[in-house]
Design an enzyme around this catalytic site. Sequence first.
Site, PDB file in Angstrom:
ATOM      1  N   LYS A   1      -1.405  -9.193  -1.923  1.00 62.07           N
ATOM      2  CA  LYS A   1      -2.317  -9.475  -3.045  1.00 62.07           C
ATOM      3  C   LYS A   1      -1.748  -8.964  -4.364  1.00 62.07           C
ATOM      4  CE  LYS A   1      -6.009  -7.250  -1.499  1.00 62.07           C
ATOM      5  NZ  LYS A   1      -5.543  -6.654  -0.240  1.00 62.07           N
TER       6      LYS A   1
ATOM      7  N   ARG B   1     -14.945  -5.708  -2.370  1.00 66.02           N
ATOM      8  CA  ARG B   1     -14.636  -5.348  -0.982  1.00 66.02           C
ATOM      9  C   ARG B   1     -15.902  -5.158  -0.150  1.00 66.02           C
ATOM     10  NH1 ARG B   1      -9.199  -2.728  -2.406  1.00 66.02           N
ATOM     11  NH2 ARG B   1      -8.195  -2.263  -0.447  1.00 66.02           N
TER      12      ARG B   1
ATOM     13  N   ARG C   1       7.116  -0.308   3.243  1.00 64.08           N
ATOM     14  CA  ARG C   1       6.859  -0.457   1.807  1.00 64.08           C
ATOM     15  C   ARG C   1       7.166   0.843   1.047  1.00 64.08           C
ATOM     16  NH1 ARG C   1       1.667  -2.938  -1.247  1.00 64.08           N
ATOM     17  NH2 ARG C   1       0.567  -1.054  -0.629  1.00 64.08           N
TER      18      ARG C   1
ATOM     19  N   ARG D   1       3.575   5.373  -0.311  1.00 62.61           N
ATOM     20  CA  ARG D   1       2.211   5.751  -0.685  1.00 62.61           C
ATOM     21  C   ARG D   1       1.540   6.391   0.525  1.00 62.61           C
ATOM     22  NH1 ARG D   1      -0.596   0.507  -3.158  1.00 62.61           N
ATOM     23  NH2 ARG D   1      -2.222   1.220  -1.747  1.00 62.61           N
TER      24      ARG D   1
ATOM     25  N   ARG E   1      -7.500   1.458   7.293  1.00 59.31           N
ATOM     26  CA  ARG E   1      -7.817   0.493   6.233  1.00 59.31           C
ATOM     27  C   ARG E   1      -8.061  -0.905   6.822  1.00 59.31           C
ATOM     28  NH1 ARG E   1      -3.251   0.433   2.281  1.00 59.31           N
ATOM     29  NH2 ARG E   1      -4.671  -0.192   0.655  1.00 59.31           N
TER      30      ARG E   1
HETATM   31  P1  AMP Z   1      -5.610  -1.054  -2.687  1.00 57.18           P
HETATM   32  O1  AMP Z   1      -4.478  -0.625  -3.541  1.00 57.18           O
HETATM   33  O2  AMP Z   1      -6.356  -2.245  -3.222  1.00 57.18           O
HETATM   34  O3  AMP Z   1      -5.225  -1.272  -1.262  1.00 57.18           O
HETATM   35  O4  AMP Z   1      -6.662   0.139  -2.704  1.00 57.18           O
HETATM   36  C1  AMP Z   1      -6.325   1.450  -2.295  1.00 57.18           C
HETATM   37  C2  AMP Z   1      -7.589   2.236  -1.981  1.00 57.18           C
HETATM   38  O5  AMP Z   1      -8.417   2.317  -3.158  1.00 57.18           O
HETATM   39  C3  AMP Z   1      -8.497   1.651  -0.917  1.00 57.18           C
HETATM   40  O6  AMP Z   1      -8.078   1.987   0.407  1.00 57.18           O
HETATM   41  C4  AMP Z   1      -9.845   2.290  -1.283  1.00 57.18           C
HETATM   42  O7  AMP Z   1      -9.866   3.664  -0.895  1.00 57.18           O
HETATM   43  C5  AMP Z   1      -9.801   2.264  -2.811  1.00 57.18           C
HETATM   44  N1  AMP Z   1     -10.351   0.985  -3.325  1.00 57.18           N
HETATM   45  C6  AMP Z   1      -9.677   0.014  -4.009  1.00 57.18           C
HETATM   46  N2  AMP Z   1     -10.498  -0.991  -4.346  1.00 57.18           N
HETATM   47  C7  AMP Z   1     -11.716  -0.667  -3.861  1.00 57.18           C
HETATM   48  C8  AMP Z   1     -12.983  -1.310  -3.866  1.00 57.18           C
HETATM   49  N3  AMP Z   1     -13.159  -2.526  -4.411  1.00 57.18           N
HETATM   50  N4  AMP Z   1     -14.028  -0.660  -3.294  1.00 57.18           N
HETATM   51  C9  AMP Z   1     -13.875   0.558  -2.749  1.00 57.18           C
HETATM   52  N5  AMP Z   1     -12.710   1.214  -2.671  1.00 57.18           N
HETATM   53  C10 AMP Z   1     -11.623   0.614  -3.228  1.00 57.18           C
END
Ligand code: AMP
Length: 222
Positions: A19, A94, A135, A168, A179
Amino acid sequence: MSGRHQQVVIMFGPPGAGKGTQSSILADKLGIPHLSTGAMFRHHISNATELGREAKSYLDKGQLVPDDITVGMLAERIKQDDCAAGFILDGFPRTVFQAKTLDNLLNVRNVPATNVHVVALVVPDDVIIQRQSGRRVAHKSGKIYHLEHNPPKIAGVCDVSGEPLVQRDDDKPEVVTARLKVYHAQTEPLLEHYKGSGTVITVDGTQPMDAVTAEIINKLEQ
Ligand code: AMP
């Protein structure tokens, strides 16, 4: 995609589906900003803000940050001038609550439903786990690499900034598994919400990066 009105693209898919990569390519092509709630949280955490302190434990465990914090942060961001012509959402919504709140925010901005495009990247769990373990990221330049599929020119170092690449915390295997569980339980059901109301484009995210981009653009233009 039709012009004139704001365009909103929602990138949908499991963590590690691509994404982020596809959003930044599309942002360049469409001339609208790429908004990643995950990146916003990481930015707050590295700047040790109050919001960052609240969010950190959730990110560390691979859990979702509570809706009120997340929605408040996004609602503020889309008020900024660079979002006037629309935006690409990466990692938001989400939860059902976030999706409903987004519907309201878009209504207030008079974005017609036909200008909201959901791009669903489909990638099976085993491919995600394999991808995430390789990654590596460069925090300063924002570049993302993969040890096998997209390695830097010099091992372990960013091509752009020369900084050391890191994994990360939430790309570590136990966090990736957590996740994915959260994705299937809380986020995947949202597709039904969008299938009923908006335009959902489904794209095979296991293809090479350029092929994924080409398919997204092709389907958005139809
Ligand atoms: P991402 O980089 O989009 O995979 O997000 C990393 C982490 O940020 C996720 O595992 C959540 O802990 C938090 N996070 C990101 N976007 C959201 C969202 N829309 N709602 C809740 N937590 C989020």
